[in-house]
Write an enzyme that holds these catalytic residues in place. Structure first.
Site, mmCIF file in Angstrom:
data_model
loop_
_atom_site.group_PDB
_atom_site.id
_atom_site.type_symbol
_atom_site.label_atom_id
_atom_site.label_comp_id
_atom_site.label_asym_id
_atom_site.label_seq_id
_atom_site.Cartn_x
_atom_site.Cartn_y
_atom_site.Cartn_z
ATOM 1 N N LYS A 49 -9.677 -10.423 2.594
ATOM 2 C CA LYS A 49 -8.538 -11.246 3.049
ATOM 3 C C LYS A 49 -8.366 -12.479 2.171
ATOM 4 O O LYS A 49 -7.245 -12.888 1.878
ATOM 5 C CB LYS A 49 -8.725 -11.692 4.506
ATOM 6 C CG LYS A 49 -8.672 -10.565 5.502
ATOM 7 C CD LYS A 49 -7.262 -10.037 5.679
ATOM 8 C CE LYS A 49 -7.261 -8.906 6.693
ATOM 9 N NZ LYS A 49 -6.001 -8.193 6.773
ATOM 10 N N LYS B 237 -5.183 9.531 1.517
ATOM 11 C CA LYS B 237 -5.033 9.663 2.971
ATOM 12 C C LYS B 237 -3.653 9.245 3.445
ATOM 13 O O LYS B 237 -3.011 8.420 2.814
ATOM 14 C CB LYS B 237 -6.033 8.711 3.652
ATOM 15 C CG LYS B 237 -7.349 9.315 3.972
ATOM 16 C CD LYS B 237 -8.213 8.547 4.967
ATOM 17 C CE LYS B 237 -7.884 7.138 5.335
ATOM 18 N NZ LYS B 237 -8.836 6.569 6.301
ATOM 19 N N LYS C 170 -0.640 3.770 7.173
ATOM 20 C CA LYS C 170 0.462 3.127 7.892
ATOM 21 C C LYS C 170 1.454 2.489 6.936
ATOM 22 O O LYS C 170 2.646 2.444 7.209
ATOM 23 C CB LYS C 170 -0.081 2.040 8.826
ATOM 24 C CG LYS C 170 -0.666 2.624 10.097
ATOM 25 C CD LYS C 170 -1.086 1.561 11.085
ATOM 26 C CE LYS C 170 -1.623 2.224 12.349
ATOM 27 N NZ LYS C 170 -2.253 1.294 13.270
#
Ligand code: TRP
Length: 329
Positions: A111, A194, A197
């Site tokens: 982050k 994969k 989202k």
């Protein structure tokens, strides 16, 4: 019966990968364990969502999980921010969580790299809040993906540290419940990797049939096999993998044979794949919309879930306060 806790972030819609990966396993677990499934909407604040988006996302994610079959009469389904006891335990645990270990957490370092303008203290203590979520119900098992394993290790450490500090055997050390090989990894439609989202390669449970047809018809494939029995390229193998999750084995075999014989027409395969995906998603999408339209039902689920979760959480906080040494006057 073992206690299972899992938090679901209220970001993004559920896609086929979430469905065949995580959700189907939640459905299995809820029958055999004392399950707490919640929407982690305190955690969602680390990225500063707008007030309207926050609520809308929580509603959507809740409706999607319920539509998939998470049963609020079997599991305790609740919203994290409805259980203020978790913030008290979070505060108490923060006193024994060290800044150094929090700064070394992989998710925190990521982050810091990705959002250098918003390195808030909530991000730093994210693993402490997650530990509070879990041990407040004295859980034994936590079904999470690989990306959460470090957080779970920290949860165990915080639980152990509390027990050692006060000379008690109060908190169990929860294990990651990783379904391992049982977990079906659903690839995306963009040829590699994969389904995600935010990768723009996914089919969402809330997509309309028209959207699904469009996405699948545009999926990456290749120029077709050149020699008999050739191994499918990665993008084509990905389509077969999705097909094996949603279609009849006979359908998969039909197209596998066509591929082996160099007679495959990807257009036909994609048409079939789209229809078979729709067969899985359409009843769920209808249910999502029904649930979203039924405000009374949602309110009831949330209120009942909050009550059950709070009873369990309040008991732990009461006992923890006692262990720490807070006494009535
Ligand atoms: N950190 C988890 C995620 O990003 C969400 C989460 C919050 C969670 N609290 C939890 C998961 C407790 C399991 C248990 O997916």
């Amino acid at each position: 019966m073992e206690t299972v806790v899992s938090g679901i972030r209220s970001t993004g819609n559920l896609h086929l990968g979430n469905y065949f990966g995580a959700v189907t396993n939640f459905l299995k677990m809820q029958r055999e364990n004392n399950c707490f499934f919640f929407i982690a909407d305190y955690h969602a604040l680390t990225t500063h969502p707008k007030p309207d988006d926050l609520h809308g996302n929580i509603r959507q994610v809740l409706a999607e999980y319920l539509a998939c079959g998470i049963d609020p009469d079997t599991a305790t389904v609740f919203i994290q921010s409805d259980v203020p006891e978790v913030t008290e335990l979070y505060l108490l645990l923060n006193m024994n969580a060290y800044v150094g270990e929090l700064q070394r957490t992989a998710s925190f370092k990521e982050k810091v790299r990705k959002q250098p303008d918003n390195v808030n203290a909530g991000l730093l203590t994210y693993p402490v809040l997650m530990a509070a979520d879990i041990i407040i119900h004295r859980a034994n098992k936590v079904p999470v993906g690989k990306d959460q394993e470090q957080h779970l290790e920290m949860t165990r450490r915080f639980a152990r540290r509390f027990n050692t500090m006060y000379g008690v055997e109060y908190f169990p050390e929860p294990d990651a419940y990783n379904f391992g090989k049982q977990l079906l990894k659903i690839p995306g439609l963009d040829g590699t990797g994969k389904m995600g989202k935010s990768e723009g390669n996914g089919v969402f449970l809330a997509d309309t049939p028209a959207e699904i047809r469009k996405k699948v018809m545009r999926a990456v494939s290749d120029e077709g096999p050149k020699t008999p029995n050739e191994k499918p390229s990665e993008p084509v193998q990905n389509l077969f993998t999705i097909m094996s999750a949603v279609s009849d084995p006979s359908t998969v075999k039909f197209f596998t044979d066509k591929h082996a014989a160099c007679e495959i027409r990807y257009g036909d395969m994609k048409k079939q794949l789209a229809e078979d995906i729709i067969k899985v998603t359409e009843p769920i999408r209808e249910r999502i919309n029904e649930i979203l339209a039924d405000k009374k039902y949602m309110a009831k689920v949330v209120a009942e879930g909050a009550e059950k979760a709070r009873a369990s959480a309040a008991k732990t906080v009461r006992e923890v306060r006692e262990i720490i040494g807070y006494k009535p006057f």
